[in-house]
Design an enzyme around this catalytic site. Structure first.
Site, PDB file in Angstrom:
ATOM      1  N   GLU A  97      34.959 -20.803 -20.555  1.00 51.83           N
ATOM      2  CA  GLU A  97      36.134 -20.038 -20.125  1.00 51.83           C
ATOM      3  C   GLU A  97      35.748 -19.093 -18.984  1.00 51.83           C
ATOM      4  O   GLU A  97      34.595 -18.699 -18.856  1.00 51.83           O
ATOM      5  CB  GLU A  97      36.660 -19.274 -21.356  1.00 51.83           C
ATOM      6  CG  GLU A  97      37.825 -18.351 -21.153  1.00 51.83           C
ATOM      7  CD  GLU A  97      39.099 -19.002 -20.618  1.00 51.83           C
ATOM      8  OE1 GLU A  97      39.014 -19.611 -19.542  1.00 51.83           O
ATOM      9  OE2 GLU A  97      40.163 -18.841 -21.241  1.00 51.83           O
ATOM     10  N   ASP A  98      36.718 -18.739 -18.169  1.00 43.48           N
ATOM     11  CA  ASP A  98      36.430 -17.802 -17.074  1.00 43.48           C
ATOM     12  C   ASP A  98      36.335 -16.368 -17.578  1.00 43.48           C
ATOM     13  O   ASP A  98      35.419 -15.634 -17.256  1.00 43.48           O
ATOM     14  CB  ASP A  98      37.469 -17.905 -15.940  1.00 43.48           C
ATOM     15  CG  ASP A  98      38.919 -17.744 -16.395  1.00 43.48           C
ATOM     16  OD1 ASP A  98      39.172 -17.602 -17.609  1.00 43.48           O
ATOM     17  OD2 ASP A  98      39.816 -17.774 -15.524  1.00 43.48           O
ATOM     18  N   ASP A 101      40.025 -11.895 -22.331  1.00 42.78           N
ATOM     19  CA  ASP A 101      40.714 -10.629 -22.079  1.00 42.78           C
ATOM     20  C   ASP A 101      41.325 -10.174 -23.413  1.00 42.78           C
ATOM     21  O   ASP A 101      40.628  -9.594 -24.243  1.00 42.78           O
ATOM     22  CB  ASP A 101      41.751 -10.937 -20.983  1.00 42.78           C
ATOM     23  CG  ASP A 101      42.530  -9.743 -20.489  1.00 42.78           C
ATOM     24  OD1 ASP A 101      41.985  -8.642 -20.449  1.00 42.78           O
ATOM     25  OD2 ASP A 101      43.709  -9.913 -20.129  1.00 42.78           O
ATOM     26  N   PHE A 149      41.245  -5.877 -12.942  1.00 45.17           N
ATOM     27  CA  PHE A 149      41.762  -7.204 -12.672  1.00 45.17           C
ATOM     28  C   PHE A 149      40.868  -7.827 -11.601  1.00 45.17           C
ATOM     29  O   PHE A 149      40.732  -7.299 -10.509  1.00 45.17           O
ATOM     30  CB  PHE A 149      43.226  -7.185 -12.207  1.00 45.17           C
ATOM     31  CG  PHE A 149      43.784  -8.575 -12.163  1.00 45.17           C
ATOM     32  CD1 PHE A 149      44.195  -9.195 -13.338  1.00 45.17           C
ATOM     33  CD2 PHE A 149      43.841  -9.285 -10.975  1.00 45.17           C
ATOM     34  CE1 PHE A 149      44.653 -10.508 -13.320  1.00 45.17           C
ATOM     35  CE2 PHE A 149      44.303 -10.595 -10.946  1.00 45.17           C
ATOM     36  CZ  PHE A 149      44.708 -11.201 -12.125  1.00 45.17           C
ATOM     37  N   ARG A 162      41.026 -18.068  -5.747  1.00 43.37           N
ATOM     38  CA  ARG A 162      40.077 -18.772  -6.623  1.00 43.37           C
ATOM     39  C   ARG A 162      38.788 -19.146  -5.908  1.00 43.37           C
ATOM     40  O   ARG A 162      37.719 -19.167  -6.506  1.00 43.37           O
ATOM     41  CB  ARG A 162      40.713 -20.060  -7.167  1.00 43.37           C
ATOM     42  CG  ARG A 162      41.822 -19.825  -8.186  1.00 43.37           C
ATOM     43  CD  ARG A 162      42.099 -21.128  -8.935  1.00 43.37           C
ATOM     44  NE  ARG A 162      43.374 -21.109  -9.637  1.00 43.37           N
ATOM     45  CZ  ARG A 162      43.570 -20.617 -10.850  1.00 43.37           C
ATOM     46  NH1 ARG A 162      42.565 -20.069 -11.500  1.00 43.37           N
ATOM     47  NH2 ARG A 162      44.753 -20.657 -11.424  1.00 43.37           N
TER      48      ARG A 162
HETATM   49  P1  IMP Z   1      43.548 -13.746 -22.749  1.00 43.38           P
HETATM   50  O1  IMP Z   1      44.360 -14.785 -23.465  1.00 43.38           O
HETATM   51  O2  IMP Z   1      44.288 -12.451 -22.625  1.00 43.38           O
HETATM   52  O3  IMP Z   1      42.163 -13.562 -23.295  1.00 43.38           O
HETATM   53  O4  IMP Z   1      43.456 -14.181 -21.257  1.00 43.38           O
HETATM   54  C1  IMP Z   1      42.674 -15.139 -20.847  1.00 43.38           C
HETATM   55  C2  IMP Z   1      43.130 -15.719 -19.528  1.00 43.38           C
HETATM   56  O5  IMP Z   1      43.880 -14.812 -18.723  1.00 43.38           O
HETATM   57  C3  IMP Z   1      41.907 -16.035 -18.753  1.00 43.38           C
HETATM   58  O6  IMP Z   1      41.478 -17.334 -19.038  1.00 43.38           O
HETATM   59  C4  IMP Z   1      42.372 -15.888 -17.330  1.00 43.38           C
HETATM   60  O7  IMP Z   1      42.895 -17.114 -16.887  1.00 43.38           O
HETATM   61  C5  IMP Z   1      43.440 -14.848 -17.377  1.00 43.38           C
HETATM   62  N1  IMP Z   1      42.902 -13.523 -16.989  1.00 43.38           N
HETATM   63  C6  IMP Z   1      42.604 -12.483 -17.800  1.00 43.38           C
HETATM   64  N2  IMP Z   1      42.110 -11.444 -17.110  1.00 43.38           N
HETATM   65  C7  IMP Z   1      42.094 -11.836 -15.813  1.00 43.38           C
HETATM   66  C8  IMP Z   1      41.651 -11.199 -14.596  1.00 43.38           C
HETATM   67  O8  IMP Z   1      41.167 -10.048 -14.546  1.00 43.38           O
HETATM   68  N3  IMP Z   1      41.792 -11.949 -13.469  1.00 43.38           N
HETATM   69  C9  IMP Z   1      42.287 -13.206 -13.448  1.00 43.38           C
HETATM   70  N4  IMP Z   1      42.686 -13.838 -14.567  1.00 43.38           N
HETATM   71  C10 IMP Z   1      42.587 -13.160 -15.730  1.00 43.38           C
HETATM   72 MG    MG Z   2      41.497 -18.940 -17.996  1.00 44.77          MG
END
Ligand code: IMP
Ligand code: MG
Length: 173
Positions: A97-98, A101, A149, A162
């Protein structure tokens, strides 16, 4: 909302170095494991997945799954699959995963595959623990970051930035 400035947080050299260290840990942990699948979470993890996978010295299949939840800089909390789910029956899955969050995307994906997979580990480029809403602890983390962010190295803001070769903090005006 336009980004006025992107401040470099991790440059290309720092990222590659850290990924090598992470790969060393994973190589050790998986030296006796077969049926490994690297599951790339599209689109954001694509660059991390590409660099990491080439440093793994065991046999690993590639699979891809698309998830979406963000609009702009906010998670909608409404997670959707944008691809079909690959068949990972009996596999030892490493989700790549990238960024983790709120943790909701990974929680959602784990639930979708947990009945079929033999084992699931989570490997993430970035971790923002201060924003967590569910209990998810990635097994492999390249970098923990504050509540910024970030964009670049696969991560986007509304599908942009990206292909920046670094991770940067997007400042908005
Ligand atoms: P989560 O479900 O809130 O954990 O979010 C995960 C997804 O939200 C990640 O896989 C990202 O694609 C996107 N995301 C969360 N934070 C960021 C950020 O700071 N920049 C860009 N994408 C983000
Ligand atoms: Mg993602």
């Amino acid at each position: 909302m336009n980004t006025s400035k992107i401040d470099v947080l991790f440059d290309d050299y720092t990222i590659k170095n850290r990924i090598q260290t992470l790969a060393n840990f994973i190589n050790e942990d998986y030296s006796d494991t077969s049926d490994v699948v690297l599951l790339c979470v599209l689109k954001g993890a694509i660059n991390f997945f590409g660099d990491l996978s080439l440093l793994l010295d065991f046999d690993a299949e590639y699979e891809f799954v698309g998830l979406t939840s963000y609009e702009g800089t906010k998670s909608t909390g409404n997670i959707k699959l944008t691809t079909v789910l690959p068949d990972i029956k009996g596999k030892n899955v490493i989700i790549v995963e990238d960024i983790v969050d709120t943790g909701r995307s990974i929680e959602y994906l784990k639930k979708l595959i947990e009945a079929d997979a033999s084992d699931i580990k989570v490997c993430t480029l970035l971790d923002k623990p201060s924003r967590r809403e569910v209990i998810i602890e990635p097994d492999y983390i390249a970098f923990q970051i504050e509540d910024h962010f970030v964009v670049g190295y696969g991560l986007d803001y509304n599908q942009k930035y990206r292909n920046l070769p670094y991770v940067g903090v997007a400042r908005f005006e």
